[in-house]
Design a protein around this motif. Sequence first.
Motif, PDB file in Angstrom:
ATOM      1  N   MET A 207       0.803  -1.226   0.000  1.00  0.00           N
ATOM      2  CA  MET A 207       0.000   0.000   0.000  1.00  0.00           C
ATOM      3  C   MET A 207       0.834   1.273   0.000  1.00  0.00           C
ATOM      4  SD  MET A 207      -1.610   0.448   3.800  1.00  0.00           S
ATOM      5  CE  MET A 207      -0.685   1.144   5.171  1.00  0.00           C
ATOM      6  N   ILE A 208       2.128   1.213   0.269  1.00  0.00           N
ATOM      7  CA  ILE A 208       2.887   2.455   0.432  1.00  0.00           C
ATOM      8  C   ILE A 208       3.773   2.776  -0.756  1.00  0.00           C
ATOM      9  CG2 ILE A 208       2.846   2.270   2.943  1.00  0.00           C
ATOM     10  CD1 ILE A 208       5.830   1.473   2.789  1.00  0.00           C
ATOM     11  N   TRP A 209       3.615   2.090  -1.892  1.00  0.00           N
ATOM     12  CA  TRP A 209       4.396   2.382  -3.094  1.00  0.00           C
ATOM     13  C   TRP A 209       3.450   2.827  -4.193  1.00  0.00           C
ATOM     14  CZ3 TRP A 209       8.838   2.559  -1.026  1.00  0.00           C
ATOM     15  CH2 TRP A 209       9.205   1.629  -0.046  1.00  0.00           C
ATOM     16  N   TYR A 210       3.863   3.845  -4.951  1.00  0.00           N
ATOM     17  CA  TYR A 210       2.927   4.501  -5.853  1.00  0.00           C
ATOM     18  C   TYR A 210       3.495   4.620  -7.274  1.00  0.00           C
ATOM     19  CZ  TYR A 210       1.763   6.115  -1.120  1.00  0.00           C
ATOM     20  OH  TYR A 210       1.510   6.187   0.224  1.00  0.00           O
ATOM     21  N   TRP A 547      -9.176   5.422  -6.216  1.00  0.00           N
ATOM     22  CA  TRP A 547      -8.254   5.083  -7.298  1.00  0.00           C
ATOM     23  C   TRP A 547      -8.543   3.675  -7.809  1.00  0.00           C
ATOM     24  CZ3 TRP A 547      -4.671   7.568 -10.177  1.00  0.00           C
ATOM     25  CH2 TRP A 547      -3.648   6.839 -10.795  1.00  0.00           C
ATOM     26  N   TYR A 548      -8.735   2.747  -6.870  1.00  0.00           N
ATOM     27  CA  TYR A 548      -9.094   1.373  -7.221  1.00  0.00           C
ATOM     28  C   TYR A 548     -10.598   1.184  -7.068  1.00  0.00           C
ATOM     29  CZ  TYR A 548      -4.115   0.228  -7.072  1.00  0.00           C
ATOM     30  OH  TYR A 548      -2.766   0.189  -7.316  1.00  0.00           O
ATOM     31  N   LYS A 549     -11.175   0.407  -7.954  1.00  0.00           N
ATOM     32  CA  LYS A 549     -12.626   0.235  -7.980  1.00  0.00           C
ATOM     33  C   LYS A 549     -13.041  -1.087  -7.332  1.00  0.00           C
ATOM     34  CE  LYS A 549     -12.398   4.066 -10.200  1.00  0.00           C
ATOM     35  NZ  LYS A 549     -12.529   5.328  -9.450  1.00  0.00           N
ATOM     36  N   ASP A 550     -12.287  -1.505  -6.329  1.00  0.00           N
ATOM     37  CA  ASP A 550     -12.653  -2.672  -5.529  1.00  0.00           C
ATOM     38  C   ASP A 550     -12.143  -2.451  -4.119  1.00  0.00           C
ATOM     39  OD1 ASP A 550      -9.973  -4.370  -5.082  1.00  0.00           O
ATOM     40  OD2 ASP A 550      -9.936  -3.496  -7.099  1.00  0.00           O
ATOM     41  N   LEU A 551     -12.759  -3.122  -3.145  1.00  0.00           N
ATOM     42  CA  LEU A 551     -12.385  -2.934  -1.753  1.00  0.00           C
ATOM     43  C   LEU A 551     -11.102  -3.659  -1.383  1.00  0.00           C
ATOM     44  CD1 LEU A 551     -15.853  -3.144   0.033  1.00  0.00           C
ATOM     45  CD2 LEU A 551     -14.595  -1.111  -0.698  1.00  0.00           C
ATOM     46  N   ASP A 552     -10.753  -4.710  -2.127  1.00  0.00           N
ATOM     47  CA  ASP A 552      -9.544  -5.465  -1.791  1.00  0.00           C
ATOM     48  C   ASP A 552      -8.288  -4.606  -1.865  1.00  0.00           C
ATOM     49  OD1 ASP A 552     -11.018  -7.718  -1.350  1.00  0.00           O
ATOM     50  OD2 ASP A 552     -10.624  -8.615  -3.311  1.00  0.00           O
ATOM     51  N   HIS A 553      -8.282  -3.608  -2.762  1.00  0.00           N
ATOM     52  CA  HIS A 553      -7.110  -2.757  -2.925  1.00  0.00           C
ATOM     53  C   HIS A 553      -7.168  -1.493  -2.071  1.00  0.00           C
ATOM     54  CE1 HIS A 553      -6.465  -5.237  -6.560  1.00  0.00           C
ATOM     55  NE2 HIS A 553      -5.199  -4.906  -6.389  1.00  0.00           N
ATOM     56  N   GLN A 554      -8.230  -1.329  -1.299  1.00  0.00           N
ATOM     57  CA  GLN A 554      -8.306  -0.208  -0.374  1.00  0.00           C
ATOM     58  C   GLN A 554      -7.801  -0.685   0.987  1.00  0.00           C
ATOM     59  OE1 GLN A 554     -12.009   1.940  -0.242  1.00  0.00           O
ATOM     60  NE2 GLN A 554     -12.355   1.747  -2.445  1.00  0.00           N
ATOM     61  N   THR A 555      -6.754  -0.073   1.471  1.00  0.00           N
ATOM     62  CA  THR A 555      -6.127  -0.600   2.681  1.00  0.00           C
ATOM     63  C   THR A 555      -5.548   0.529   3.519  1.00  0.00           C
ATOM     64  OG1 THR A 555      -4.515  -2.225   3.504  1.00  0.00           O
ATOM     65  CG2 THR A 555      -3.889  -0.946   1.577  1.00  0.00           C
ATOM     66  N   GLY A 599      -4.111   3.229  -3.388  1.00  0.00           N
ATOM     67  CA  GLY A 599      -4.865   2.285  -2.572  1.00  0.00           C
ATOM     68  C   GLY A 599      -4.804   2.547  -1.092  1.00  0.00           C
ATOM     69  N   GLU A 600      -4.030   3.529  -0.668  1.00  0.00           N
ATOM     70  CA  GLU A 600      -3.878   3.843   0.759  1.00  0.00           C
ATOM     71  C   GLU A 600      -4.957   4.858   1.139  1.00  0.00           C
ATOM     72  OE1 GLU A 600      -0.267   5.178   3.798  1.00  0.00           O
ATOM     73  OE2 GLU A 600       0.089   5.026   1.650  1.00  0.00           O
ATOM     74  N   VAL A 601      -5.957   4.427   1.908  1.00  0.00           N
ATOM     75  CA  VAL A 601      -7.170   5.237   2.111  1.00  0.00           C
ATOM     76  C   VAL A 601      -7.233   5.801   3.533  1.00  0.00           C
ATOM     77  CG1 VAL A 601      -8.493   4.130   0.290  1.00  0.00           C
ATOM     78  CG2 VAL A 601      -8.507   3.136   2.588  1.00  0.00           C
ATOM     79  N   ASN A 602      -6.124   6.386   3.993  1.00  0.00           N
ATOM     80  CA  ASN A 602      -6.093   6.927   5.353  1.00  0.00           C
ATOM     81  C   ASN A 602      -5.854   8.439   5.369  1.00  0.00           C
ATOM     82  OD1 ASN A 602      -3.392   6.953   4.610  1.00  0.00           O
ATOM     83  ND2 ASN A 602      -2.850   5.206   5.883  1.00  0.00           N
ATOM     84  N   GLY A 603      -6.389   9.125   4.391  1.00  0.00           N
ATOM     85  CA  GLY A 603      -6.176  10.559   4.293  1.00  0.00           C
ATOM     86  C   GLY A 603      -7.199  11.374   5.050  1.00  0.00           C
ATOM     87  N   MET A 604      -6.838  12.615   5.345  1.00  0.00           N
ATOM     88  CA  MET A 604      -7.814  13.577   5.837  1.00  0.00           C
ATOM     89  C   MET A 604      -8.839  13.889   4.749  1.00  0.00           C
ATOM     90  SD  MET A 604      -6.617  13.869   8.775  1.00  0.00           S
ATOM     91  CE  MET A 604      -5.453  14.470   9.975  1.00  0.00           C
ATOM     92  N   MET A 605      -8.396  13.700   3.488  1.00  0.00           N
ATOM     93  CA  MET A 605      -9.276  13.863   2.340  1.00  0.00           C
ATOM     94  C   MET A 605      -9.133  12.650   1.432  1.00  0.00           C
ATOM     95  SD  MET A 605      -8.603  17.883   1.284  1.00  0.00           S
ATOM     96  CE  MET A 605      -6.840  17.909   1.618  1.00  0.00           C
ATOM     97  N   THR A 606     -10.124  12.438   0.593  1.00  0.00           N
ATOM     98  CA  THR A 606     -10.000  11.411  -0.436  1.00  0.00           C
ATOM     99  C   THR A 606      -8.960  11.851  -1.457  1.00  0.00           C
ATOM    100  OG1 THR A 606     -11.911  12.406  -1.546  1.00  0.00           O
ATOM    101  CG2 THR A 606     -12.317  10.453  -0.175  1.00  0.00           C
ATOM    102  N   TYR A 607      -8.504  10.899  -2.273  1.00  0.00           N
ATOM    103  CA  TYR A 607      -7.415  11.186  -3.211  1.00  0.00           C
ATOM    104  C   TYR A 607      -7.807  12.261  -4.211  1.00  0.00           C
ATOM    105  CZ  TYR A 607      -3.217   9.847  -5.939  1.00  0.00           C
ATOM    106  OH  TYR A 607      -1.999   9.823  -6.575  1.00  0.00           O
TER     107      TYR A 607
END
Length: 654
Positions: A207-210, A547-555, A599-607
Amino acid sequence: MRLSLGIAASLLALTASGATLDHRQSSNDTDYKVGFTPLKTQWTDTVGTNPWPEFPRPRLQRSAWKNLNGVWRYRNTDNTALSNPPFGQRLESPVLVPSCLESALSGVTGKNRTYSWYQTSFDIPSSWPSENKAILNFGAVDYEATVFVNGKNAGFHRGGYFEFSVDTTPYLKAGGANELLIHVYDPTDLGDIQIPIGKQTLNRGGMIWYTPCSGIWQTVFLESTPTEYIAKLDLVADMNGQVNVTVHSSTNSSSSYEITIHEQNSEDTKATATGSSGAPFTFKVDSPRLWTPTEPNLYNITIKFGSDTVQSYTGFRTISRGVINGIQRPLLNGDFIFPFGVLDQGFWPDGIYTPPSVEAMRYDLQVLKRYGFNALRKHIKVEPALFYRACDEIGLLVIQDMPSLRPDLPDPNNQCGSIRLNPAAQPEFDRQLGLLIEQLKNYPSIFAWTIYNEEWGQGTSAPWPEFRLTDYVRSLDPTRLINAVSGWTDHTAGDFDDNHHYSTPQCGTPFWSKQGPGADSAYDARRIGLQGEFGGIGQYVDFEHSWYKDLDHQTSYELTNSTWAWNYRCQDLMRQLREQVELFSCSGGVWTQTTDVEGEVNGMMTYDRAIIRMNETMWKEETTKLYEAAARRANESSIAVRGMGLEGVQYGMP
């Protein structure tokens, strides 16, 4: 938010005079279009073909300049390309400069952009004096750039995050168009290559590489200068009104110059002095209004050097450290300040490393300020100069990271393990660390430098390089604090004892976790206790904003299923951090993070910056309580732990 109206006005004037692109580029526009992206921002479709028209170098401004951003031509090539440059050819594809080749905004959009050709043409404005030089400036090109002007090799630069300039004067035609051809090589983390890349990757998962950024990703512009001109300006002003300045001449001469400090919102003169180029010079300004996050006062500067005149600005402030009631604290203007910020990664779904516009870039900073933050940690990336100007104006302390080497270089002799550093990579890392300090050390908002993040590229045997590099950074800039190692293996170099712990904080405490392979330990009372990363609370995102359209890649490090639950958990962690200020030796914190990233969904805002997860009332209240707790602690006569049956027990004492 308080803006420096004088600075803003001068930059707007420079934009108006210099933002027009070369008219020859208009023929390149017809086949350009924004490429595919899984996610847009509100600015994606407004970028157009004249991006970033603002004067890009706010600390050294000239009136005679020309913006070369816009639609250029592009060719993806191979490792033989430099031996046969495509002079006089029209390259096949359009590309929008500046933008990462992998981004939608570039119009190229794709992978494997290791070798590239860029092509455009430019005229020299007839209004520019014929005896002047024409200097070509690049904000940043990732990673190596070879510059050709009219078929001649005019310059080379290595380092994907740093400004560089090329004197085009010897290669210009007497009149008409000049061909500009640029070869770019960017291996990122290909094979066993180890260069400063931050979080870019070609192939790594997790999740931490872009998505990586290749090519020209910051503004390109021409400027007209006299034969002898100001090539570099070093200037810092302290809380006592002392201004330390070195004017560097393009000819390394010792010539006189006049420097004038203006009031913030007018042309009224505050002080004038005369110095000689090439040598440090000090003079005094009486009773300046100091720069702080709550009062980000700035002053305009004019420097006249022969026939060269430049505009700049500064803020008066002093950064230091000191013992307050037995605890090492960061100080701003002699007072304990609790920097509480956000891990700011600076990625965008449409531009990758390049924000769609200055407006978009400032939006992130204004949101952070509005919700109570007074700082940010610019995480293993270097931003355009206008980012730091915005932090200066808005009032945000910046902890600036050096872009890291990859942490997982394969060991050919050990297929089951990995090594973190190729010894051959160290000299180049050191050189680029020096470039970072020299490029950014004049911005008032920069509060501290970070050398290493979580062992990424950090030497694994004595003598530990962070001691040597701390001394090196201090020699280049003695006016900032230094975070030698942010998280994990800490051999006690630098000004900070920096702990990373997800999700809960462990800031300046007598308890710790061995998160990662390094030798973490309890707080070292000889240094400043900093929670360099914590939080990381995530929330599943509707596919419209993901960014990803499935929950498996949201982490994330921890996930919630509603915005209410997300804010509840955040408030709980904020309370824990505040208790560590009240009970132990916590002196600052960095929350992960400003926005979701891929896929890293821990922001103060969405991507896409469309949803702000933060409850504004709660966050303002909690950040205020945090600052108030730090202020109370600084004023206590004793640091005994109270209220938990631990009276008389003292923590964090030297």
